[in-house]
Scaffold this motif. Structure first.
Motif, PDB file in Angstrom:
ATOM      1  N   ASP A 130      59.021   5.492  55.982  1.00  0.00           N
ATOM      2  CA  ASP A 130      59.673   4.868  56.799  1.00  0.00           C
ATOM      3  C   ASP A 130      60.474   3.746  56.202  1.00  0.00           C
ATOM      4  O   ASP A 130      61.612   3.415  56.708  1.00  0.00           O
ATOM      5  N   TYR A 131      59.999   2.971  55.291  1.00  0.00           N
ATOM      6  CA  TYR A 131      60.461   1.911  54.677  1.00  0.00           C
ATOM      7  C   TYR A 131      60.438   1.867  53.146  1.00  0.00           C
ATOM      8  O   TYR A 131      59.380   2.079  52.742  1.00  0.00           O
ATOM      9  N   ILE A 132      61.526   1.722  52.420  1.00  0.00           N
ATOM     10  CA  ILE A 132      61.491   2.022  50.947  1.00  0.00           C
ATOM     11  C   ILE A 132      62.003   0.628  50.178  1.00  0.00           C
ATOM     12  O   ILE A 132      63.171   0.453  50.734  1.00  0.00           O
ATOM     13  N   GLY A 133      61.470  -0.068  49.671  1.00  0.00           N
ATOM     14  CA  GLY A 133      62.026  -1.312  48.991  1.00  0.00           C
ATOM     15  C   GLY A 133      63.136  -0.910  47.905  1.00  0.00           C
ATOM     16  O   GLY A 133      64.350  -1.301  48.219  1.00  0.00           O
ATOM     17  N   PHE A 134      62.604  -0.273  47.069  1.00  0.00           N
ATOM     18  CA  PHE A 134      63.798   0.137  45.796  1.00  0.00           C
ATOM     19  C   PHE A 134      63.403   1.732  45.277  1.00  0.00           C
ATOM     20  O   PHE A 134      62.361   1.981  45.344  1.00  0.00           O
ATOM     21  N   THR A 135      64.456   2.510  45.039  1.00  0.00           N
ATOM     22  CA  THR A 135      64.302   3.856  44.557  1.00  0.00           C
ATOM     23  C   THR A 135      64.542   3.630  43.101  1.00  0.00           C
ATOM     24  O   THR A 135      65.277   2.759  42.621  1.00  0.00           O
ATOM     25  N   VAL A 136      63.611   4.092  42.303  1.00  0.00           N
ATOM     26  CA  VAL A 136      63.716   4.051  40.777  1.00  0.00           C
ATOM     27  C   VAL A 136      63.490   5.288  40.321  1.00  0.00           C
ATOM     28  O   VAL A 136      63.101   6.390  40.713  1.00  0.00           O
ATOM     29  N   GLU A 137      64.041   5.164  38.772  1.00  0.00           N
ATOM     30  CA  GLU A 137      64.111   6.462  37.973  1.00  0.00           C
ATOM     31  C   GLU A 137      62.597   6.726  37.759  1.00  0.00           C
ATOM     32  O   GLU A 137      61.820   6.080  37.631  1.00  0.00           O
ATOM     33  N   ASP A 138      62.479   8.046  36.982  1.00  0.00           N
ATOM     34  CA  ASP A 138      61.277   8.475  36.432  1.00  0.00           C
ATOM     35  C   ASP A 138      60.747   7.737  35.218  1.00  0.00           C
ATOM     36  O   ASP A 138      61.017   8.343  33.960  1.00  0.00           O
ATOM     37  N   LYS A 139      60.433   6.415  35.235  1.00  0.00           N
ATOM     38  CA  LYS A 139      60.035   5.750  34.184  1.00  0.00           C
ATOM     39  C   LYS A 139      58.720   5.158  34.673  1.00  0.00           C
ATOM     40  O   LYS A 139      58.054   5.125  35.794  1.00  0.00           O
ATOM     41  N   PHE A 140      57.678   4.894  33.962  1.00  0.00           N
ATOM     42  CA  PHE A 140      56.024   4.292  34.210  1.00  0.00           C
ATOM     43  C   PHE A 140      56.348   2.946  34.452  1.00  0.00           C
ATOM     44  O   PHE A 140      56.585   2.095  33.306  1.00  0.00           O
ATOM     45  N   ILE A 141      56.374   2.372  35.703  1.00  0.00           N
ATOM     46  CA  ILE A 141      56.561   1.008  36.011  1.00  0.00           C
ATOM     47  C   ILE A 141      55.382   0.201  36.284  1.00  0.00           C
ATOM     48  O   ILE A 141      54.293   0.592  36.500  1.00  0.00           O
ATOM     49  N   VAL A 142      55.514  -0.829  35.767  1.00  0.00           N
ATOM     50  CA  VAL A 142      54.479  -1.794  35.798  1.00  0.00           C
ATOM     51  C   VAL A 142      55.032  -3.196  36.276  1.00  0.00           C
ATOM     52  O   VAL A 142      56.121  -3.724  36.232  1.00  0.00           O
ATOM     53  N   GLY A 143      54.149  -4.043  36.950  1.00  0.00           N
ATOM     54  CA  GLY A 143      54.527  -5.329  37.379  1.00  0.00           C
ATOM     55  C   GLY A 143      54.350  -5.467  38.984  1.00  0.00           C
ATOM     56  O   GLY A 143      54.167  -4.508  39.577  1.00  0.00           O
ATOM     57  N   TYR A 144      54.437  -6.688  39.391  1.00  0.00           N
ATOM     58  CA  TYR A 144      54.342  -6.868  40.975  1.00  0.00           C
ATOM     59  C   TYR A 144      53.317  -5.810  41.550  1.00  0.00           C
ATOM     60  O   TYR A 144      53.644  -5.286  42.474  1.00  0.00           O
ATOM     61  N   GLY A 145      52.084  -5.938  41.012  1.00  0.00           N
ATOM     62  CA  GLY A 145      51.167  -5.365  41.749  1.00  0.00           C
ATOM     63  C   GLY A 145      50.756  -3.881  40.693  1.00  0.00           C
ATOM     64  O   GLY A 145      49.543  -3.185  40.786  1.00  0.00           O
ATOM     65  N   LEU A 146      51.631  -3.458  40.227  1.00  0.00           N
ATOM     66  CA  LEU A 146      51.682  -1.993  39.703  1.00  0.00           C
ATOM     67  C   LEU A 146      50.850  -2.161  38.265  1.00  0.00           C
ATOM     68  O   LEU A 146      51.603  -3.031  37.474  1.00  0.00           O
ATOM     69  N   ASP A 147      50.182  -1.283  37.807  1.00  0.00           N
ATOM     70  CA  ASP A 147      49.391  -1.641  36.485  1.00  0.00           C
ATOM     71  C   ASP A 147      49.634  -0.308  35.557  1.00  0.00           C
ATOM     72  O   ASP A 147      49.862   0.896  36.024  1.00  0.00           O
ATOM     73  N   TYR A 148      49.222  -0.508  34.499  1.00  0.00           N
ATOM     74  CA  TYR A 148      48.887   0.434  33.469  1.00  0.00           C
ATOM     75  C   TYR A 148      47.621   0.209  32.817  1.00  0.00           C
ATOM     76  O   TYR A 148      47.410  -0.943  32.305  1.00  0.00           O
TER      77      TYR A 148
END
Ligand code: IMP
Ligand code: MG
Length: 181
Positions: free
Chosen positions: A147-165
């Motif tokens: 229903d709500y999307i902040g940003f659409t991103v390409e196929d990369k492994f993303i980190v930061g703002y809560g997202l981890d590796y």
């Protein structure tokens, strides 16, 4: 990136700055507030990735908002999910008759959210919607209504703002991706 956990990664250039993120989260809060005008909602944070997004988002929603948390695990570690989704930590409260907003960090294959939404719908809530900070549509394997999307991103492994590796980088206030060293 399954099976490549031995590779060392370094953080690449900033993809989304702190300011871009904060502006977008404010817009999302406004949109959600309009849609739920006159209603109350239960914001369900999916642990742990959505913690930072959730804490910023709910402060932009001037309605009656209660919080709950849920943790799903798709078996496997590293950067690929396996497809089998189980609930590791369930909600604390009943959602019967409530408006539920699932707050997620990123939708990749879509499996986690599809399974979570189905499980929550079994509990007779008034409604279930999904707000995700990031969407990676190119990776989708199952269909899920977002229903709500902040940003659409390409196929990369993303980190930061809560997202981890591997549990790291969650505390970066911006979004970046990992590159092989
Ligand atoms: P899905 O079930 O494949 O949609 O997996 C979604 C979950 O995998 C997210 O909630 C994240 O925890 C994790 N995930 C997927 N892509 C990324 C990424 O690029 N960076 C960090 N975590 C990710
Ligand atoms: Mg997650």
């Amino acid at each position: 990136m399954a099976g490549r956990d031995h590779i060392m990664y370094k953080v690449a250039e900033t993809m989304l700055t702190e300011e871009q993120i904060q502006n977008r989260v404010k817009e999302m809060g406004l949109e959600i507030s309009k849609d739920y005008e006159g209603e109350s909602l239960v914001a369900v944070c999916t642990l742990k990735g959505a913690m930072i997004f959730m804490s910023d988002l709910v402060r932009e929603i001037p309605l009656t908002v209660t919080f709950d948390t849920i943790a799903a695990s798709s078996y496997g570690s590293g950067t690929e999910s396996s497809g089998v989704v189980t609930i590791k930590k369930d909600l604390d409260m009943s959602i019967e008759g409530k408006n539920v907003l699932i707050v997620e960090d990123i939708i990749d294959s879509g499996r986690t959210l599809k399974a979570l939404k189905e499980k929550l719908l079994e509990r007779n809530p008034k409604s279930v919607k999904i707000a995700t900070f990031l969407d990676k549509p190119s990776r989708r394997q199952v269909e899920v209504d977002v229903d709500y999307i902040g940003f659409t991103v390409e196929d990369k492994f993303i980190v930061g703002y809560g997202l981890d590796y591997d549990e790291q980088y969650r505390n970066l206030p911006y979004i970046t991706c990992l590159e092989e060293e």
